[in-house]
Each structure stands twice: as structure tokens, then as C-alpha cells.
Design an enzyme around this catalytic site. Sequence first.
Site, PDB file in Angstrom:
ATOM      1  N   HIS A  77       0.830  -1.194   0.000  1.00 19.64           N
ATOM      2  CA  HIS A  77       0.000   0.000   0.000  1.00 19.64           C
ATOM      3  C   HIS A  77       0.875   1.258   0.000  1.00 19.64           C
ATOM      4  CE1 HIS A  77      -3.744   2.094   0.605  1.00 19.64           C
ATOM      5  NE2 HIS A  77      -3.149   2.821   1.529  1.00 19.64           N
ATOM      6  N   GLU A 136      -1.263  -5.195  -4.272  1.00 23.52           N
ATOM      7  CA  GLU A 136      -1.977  -4.830  -3.058  1.00 23.52           C
ATOM      8  C   GLU A 136      -3.323  -5.566  -3.016  1.00 23.52           C
ATOM      9  OE1 GLU A 136      -3.444  -0.918  -3.136  1.00 23.52           O
ATOM     10  OE2 GLU A 136      -3.845  -0.797  -0.987  1.00 23.52           O
ATOM     11  N   ASN A 174      26.065 -24.215  -3.565  1.00 24.16           N
ATOM     12  CA  ASN A 174      26.661 -25.534  -3.478  1.00 24.16           C
ATOM     13  C   ASN A 174      25.890 -26.428  -2.520  1.00 24.16           C
ATOM     14  OD1 ASN A 174      28.724 -25.621  -5.282  1.00 24.16           O
ATOM     15  ND2 ASN A 174      30.250 -24.763  -3.872  1.00 24.16           N
TER      16      ASN A 174
END
Lengths: 170, 720
Positions: free
Chosen positions: B51, B73, B447
Amino acid sequence: MPGNQEAKQMHEYVIFELAGEHYAVDVSPVEEILRMAEITEVPHAPSFVEGIMNFRGNVMPVIDLRRRLGLPTSEHTKNTRIMAVSLNSGTVGMIVDAVSEVAEIPPEIVEPPSPIILDVDTDFLTGIAKMGSDDQEGKLVVILDLVKVLSDKSQRELAEFSEAMAADDV
Amino acid sequence: MDFSEGITPEDIQVFLEEADEQIQLLEDDLVKLERAERSDELLQEIFRAAHTLKGSSATLGHQKMAELTHAMENAFDQLRRGAIEVTTELMDVLLKALDALSDMKEDLRAGVETGVDVDEIVADITEAIRLSAVAADAETASSTPLRTTEAGKSVDETAQMQAAAAQSQHLESVRSSLPGNALHLAVAIDQECPMPSVRAFQVVDLLASVGEIAHSVPSLDDIEAGNVDYSLEAYVITDKSASEIEELVQQISDLIEVRVASIADEEAASAGDLDEPPESGSNEGSAQPAPTDTGSADSGGSQVDGSHHAKSRQPRRGFASISTTVRVDVSKLDTLMNLVAELVIDRAHLAQIVKELESRFEGSDISEALDRTSLNVGRVTSELQDEIMKIRMLPIDNVFRRFPRMIRDLSQELGREVDLVIEGQDTELDRSVIEEIGDPLIHLLRNAVGHGIEPPEERVKAGKPRRGLVQLRAYHQENTIVIEVEDDGRGIDVDRVRTRAVDRGIISADAAARISDREAVNLIFASGLSTAQQVDAVAGRGVGMDIVRTNIERLNGSISVETRKGKGTRFVVKLPLTLAIIRAQLVSVGGRIYAVPISSVQINLREPESKITTVKGQETYLYGDRVLPIIRLSEVFGVESTPAEDGRLLIVVVRSSDEQVGLVVDKLMGQQEIVIKNLGGVLGDIRGLSGVTILGDGRLALIIDVPSLVRSVSTREYAV
């Protein structure tokens, strides 16, 4: 206090000597004029770089302006000075034979550089001024462009320098 | 790009900073949300962030960002109301939207027109909302207009009422702390006004331009976010008079009532009081939702200035702490650090002078006084240094916070199920280190997910929980920070590492058989060793563990690994708290002093010249069972060496990556803390040197770049 607007409009210059000739640079970027001090050599630095020194607690590279301009080198004397000049890349020290005065050079008396009468590379020059009063013998003052002195060619040499280093590695 | 009228570059800067924060917050929260950490507060926080972003992009006039945040929103609104549920698809779309927002933000920062296609993403979001509708509720969800609606109110209302209560309580204390000439302003906005928050914003904006707003109800945050009811109260410190302010404020349209009086006057007339304060929480009703349809926020927002934003850093988390933090430009901190470094140098110099004077004027009052003063200056300098170091410290969360999202995307991509547990994200370290540590950690984490954690089925078969666990931990240990990356995956196959190291000629078969598992596993850091799996896209970009190690060592840190087959792997990274100051061994070569970072020094040896043998043109020395290449620093730096009288060579053994090299020096000069400085622009990079430092006596010492020296030997060796 050098470096302010007023000084610039006054066309003030630091006048110094190199190999018997008079030179001038704009006063505004000149921070301080120092006596010769201990300079630490930096291995593998470009030839015109004399070394580095401690300037107000910061590390300042120092170049030999004679070598930079292709003039013959000489021993340092008690008149030898280091001009600390603040440029975009930081503050740089320049070794000169002697500093004579800070003087005004009105633009009217500045002529474009003529390559014939000069030993140095005209790329670095802004012009030549004929100074002196009536009762004195006029002297020729070569006005240097400090930014150029430290940019174009230095950059090129530094680049060549790093290439050489890289080649050395192989 | 076109902005709303009156938007200045500073406004854009402020907007960007705020957008950085909100987008990061959204990313953190969305990943949390997906990990089933669903809670009302979390959803509320997400909604508010979206918002706020929507409001500020509309104020700025950035149509595309406003449209996109509006769609997001909407999705968040439906989520918090339970109309739709969290699905992977929905999260994918929302995270993609967030990436698009981030791209647009960066385009704005770079000053280029953005190429992001918002319409497509908005359509995706709408579609995802439709698909994620809670079954029973499907109808409601799909027919919900793109607005905050009645259903969303109850949650908001409670929150607002609580906030209002806190605010009015706070108001009293603010009031009592203000000077008598501070002005108290109360404004009522026309109930018919379609955009009360814009009017309120204009009022505070005006006030901010003539003075300083000490406090306002609703808060500046709320006003900015559009949470404004039809009244506004504010305390302003200004040199204008009450009537002048009143006149100025009157010019803003849609205000029914404007009252301004100084606190002193009000106090005097305290009996017949105002019928304020407004009951902010009770009747916001239709006023609560955002006033801003895209672009309609004309708001005269030319001065969405820094002061508002500076205060809005800690939204709603306790008003009392609002003004206790200040934003400072990093370059200012760097300057401060440089100045302190100078003091540190001067302090050492001062101590030397004091010593000398003492020997000359022993016992005199003045000498003692100087001694005391010098000690005090020294102490203050140390404290100053410590404090400034602390100011430069940031929580490592600044690096860690992007990892949850990364792990999420990566595990999805690779078909792994992974939980990332982060500990010690508050651990602080210097920002210079923070900037550098991100990439190595990303590599280690990738990894861990790519090579460590097994696919879910494989894990189940091995009797492990289906979901893999990757732990990221940070803590302080003396003057270092330790970061651990640990996974509970398959571990590193040590025998495989051995075989490969032999294949690649890194070690001999004999040596491979001889070394312990612990030593063998550390071979993964050797350059040129990458096991088959490591060449895939995950480990990525051809960067191996050797680069990780090199990068960490460049920071004067170290990395080690422990692994247990089938159980998991743990990488331990140790780093200095700062890069600006290091401990160094000072050495003298040819009359000049050089500094060798202590982190790379292994041992100092004193050996006769005769023990040096030349192998393939390289001087070497047999140290234990290792052949140590020897570098004479005097040769490297082209200076005359002044050898020791007994004819023995002084060798400083240094290490970088897995290679050791002996540096021949003239003299050892002791160890000390040094402040690293650059060589300076004109010089640029010089091989063999990493910087320079200023010693206590003002002399300069060049800092030796150990990794580059070590590399210069090894490349020469392999080249032959």
C-alpha cells in the site's frame, strides 16, 4: 585562501621554475607549497612518479614535473618545492625547482603556445605570457594546464606500465 | 519519464530509498508467508508495504509502478481476508511482480525509461488470484473489485483504534516537551472530499515547508500511506505566527475548519478547550482505503521531503524511538574514519615525542603534564576509533536477507525441498566486509543446495527427513566474525576428491594416499579441481571453490570445511571485523619498511644462504617436506639488500590459497596494527603492493600483496 571564486576571477597563478624557465599554474587547485620531504619510492611505478609521501595524514603520490614534461632531471636543492595540487583523482604533489611568487596574469597578455620556442610538449600548455614591468626585463612565463599534465599522457603511460607488468607475469 | 508536477530529483532519491526498503521487506515477508509462517500481522505488514509503495509511486507519478503495486496490493488484501490462499503459483507470480518492481526501480535510478511490461504481469496476478481462490469462497473472490473493501476493514479498524489510542496518549507527552511558541493546529476535512489523505498531505507538506512538525495525528506515515480520517492535528515549531499559518493552510481546498494557536495561548485559555482531539479510530469507514487511483495523486507532493521519510523508518513500532536514529551518507563515515586514522597515527607520534622529551627534561612538571595529556589524548583516540568502527558496523542481515528468496528459487528449480535456517543475523561487522562477503556466501549456499542436499526421494530412502536443512550461522569470535554454512546433505566424497586431485596433477598418488581425510577434503579449494557435479549451472559461472577461497583470503579471512559422508558438510568462514585496519608484520628491505598482513604469515625462518637451491630457475628452500619457492623482496622491488651480518637469510613464510612462499627480507621490525590506505589515483594498481600505511613516525610503509606475489611464482612454475 586559494581555491575560491574570487581568486579565479583575479587570474592568479603560482609562478615557479623548472630548468631555468618560468612556469605558471592556476592558483586555485594548489593546496599547499611544501619544502622537500621524505618521499617513499614505489617500485614498478611509472618513471615520472617520484614516490609517495605523507601529506596531512593522507598518502599523496608525488611526481617529478621535470621528468613529466620531458626536461632533464637535476639534483634537489634547498629551493626545491613540492606543490600539493588537488585534482579530480585526488591530491598530487609536483616537484619543482623553486616557487617564486603568486601573481596575477591578465588574460590579455597570454598568447597561444608556440611550439618553436619551447622544449616541452605543447599539449600541456594553455599559453605563454610575457610578464614584467617597464623598468624590468620582461620574462616569458609558460602557463601549464595541470589537468592535462596529469591526465591524457599519464593515463597512457600508466596503461603501458600495467601492460608491461602483465607481460612480465607470463 | 514523466513525473507529477513539482517532483524534484531529491524526491526521486527519497522515493528510491523507501522503495528499496519496502521491496526488500515484501520479499522477506513473502518468502516467510510461503513457508507457512502465515499470521495476521505478517499479512498486515505485507499489505501495508504494498500500500505504501502504491501510494508513493502514485505520488511520484510513476504510472507503471503504481499499477503494478495496485494489483499486488489487491492480491495481498484478498490474502489477508482469507478470500484466496497461498499457493506456489500465486507466490511465483507475486515474486515475479516484485522483481519487476525492483527492475523498474533500478531503471528509475539509472534514469532510463523502463521496458517492463506491467500489463502482462498484472494479468498474471489477476489470473493467479482467480486460481488461488479458496474453494468455498470462490465466487466472492473473483467478483471482488480492485479495491480494499468492507471485509478488510475489521482488521484494519482494530489496528487503527489501537494506534489512535497510543497516539493520543503520546500527544500529551509530546505537548509537554514543546516550547510555548510551538503551534497547535487542528484541521477538519470535508466529508465529501474524495481524497482526504491528499489534503492532509498538503497540510503537513505546507507545515514542513515553514517549520518543523513535532508530531501529528494521524502520523506522517499514515498520512503518506493514505490512512487518513477527516481530521488532522499537528504540533509545529515555526517562527511564523498562528494567524499566518492559519491563512496559509486555509488556502488548501476541502478544509472545513482550520484552527491554529500557540501552545502557550491554549494553556492560558485551558478551561474552554477544543473539541478535539479527533477520534481517529472510530469513523474512518470509507475514508480508510487508499485515495489514490493511479495518477490522481496530484497532491502538490513537491516536498515529500527527507524529514518525513527519515522518521518513517520504524513504522508504528513505538513512537518513542522515532527520532533516535539518523541517516548518514557512507562517504561521511569514511571521511570520519580517515580522520580518526590520522589521529591514531599522530597519537603514536606524540607518544614518541613525549618519550624523547622525558629523557631530556626528566622529572620536570611540564614533562609530566605533557605525559598525562598525551595519555589522555591516546585514550580518547582509542575510544573514538572504537566508536566510529561501531558506527560503521552493520548487521550481517544486510547480506543474509536476500538468501531465503534465493534458496527458495533454487530449490524449486532443482527439485529439492530445503529449509534455510538463519542464526545470528544481528551479528555486526564493518560495511566494507559486508560488501565483499555476499558473493562467496552465495556460492557456498548454492553448493549446499545443488550438491549437498539430495533430492527428496533419495533422502527418504536414506532414512532422512524429506526436507533438507541448510543452516547459515554468524557469530563473533574474538576479533573475527565466523560464518558457517552447513547442510545435512550427502557430504563430500573424499575419495573422489583424492582421485580427481591426482588426475589433475594437484598432488601425487602417494601423497593422496598418505594425507588424512580432513586434509584431502580441503583439496576442493585447490585451483583446477572441480568435481563433475560442480561444472553444472548451479555452482555456476565456472566459479570454483578456489575462487571462493581466494576472495575470502583477499579479505584477510580464511575458510575451512568439514564433511561426513551421508551426514552433511559444514563450511566455516572467518573474517576480520574490518578491512580498514589490519595487524601486520613490519619488515625492512633495502632500508625501507614494508608491511606483511599477519593473516598470511606462517612462520619466520633464519637460514644460511647455502640451503637455498635453484630448481628450474626458481630459488627454493626445503621446508619440512615442502619445497618452498623463495622470493627476494629486494629483487621484486629493485632495491639493494643489506643482508644480516651472520650471512643467514631471514625468510618470512607466507601463505595464500594452498601455496606457501618464502619472502626474503633484511630485518623484522615487529608487529602492529596498521590502517590501510590506497596508493592513490595516479599510481593505480601496482603489482606486489596492495596499499600503503602511515607509521607512527609519519613514515610510509608499503603493504605487500601476498596473493599476487604467490601467484607470480606459481604461474612461472607452471609456465616452464
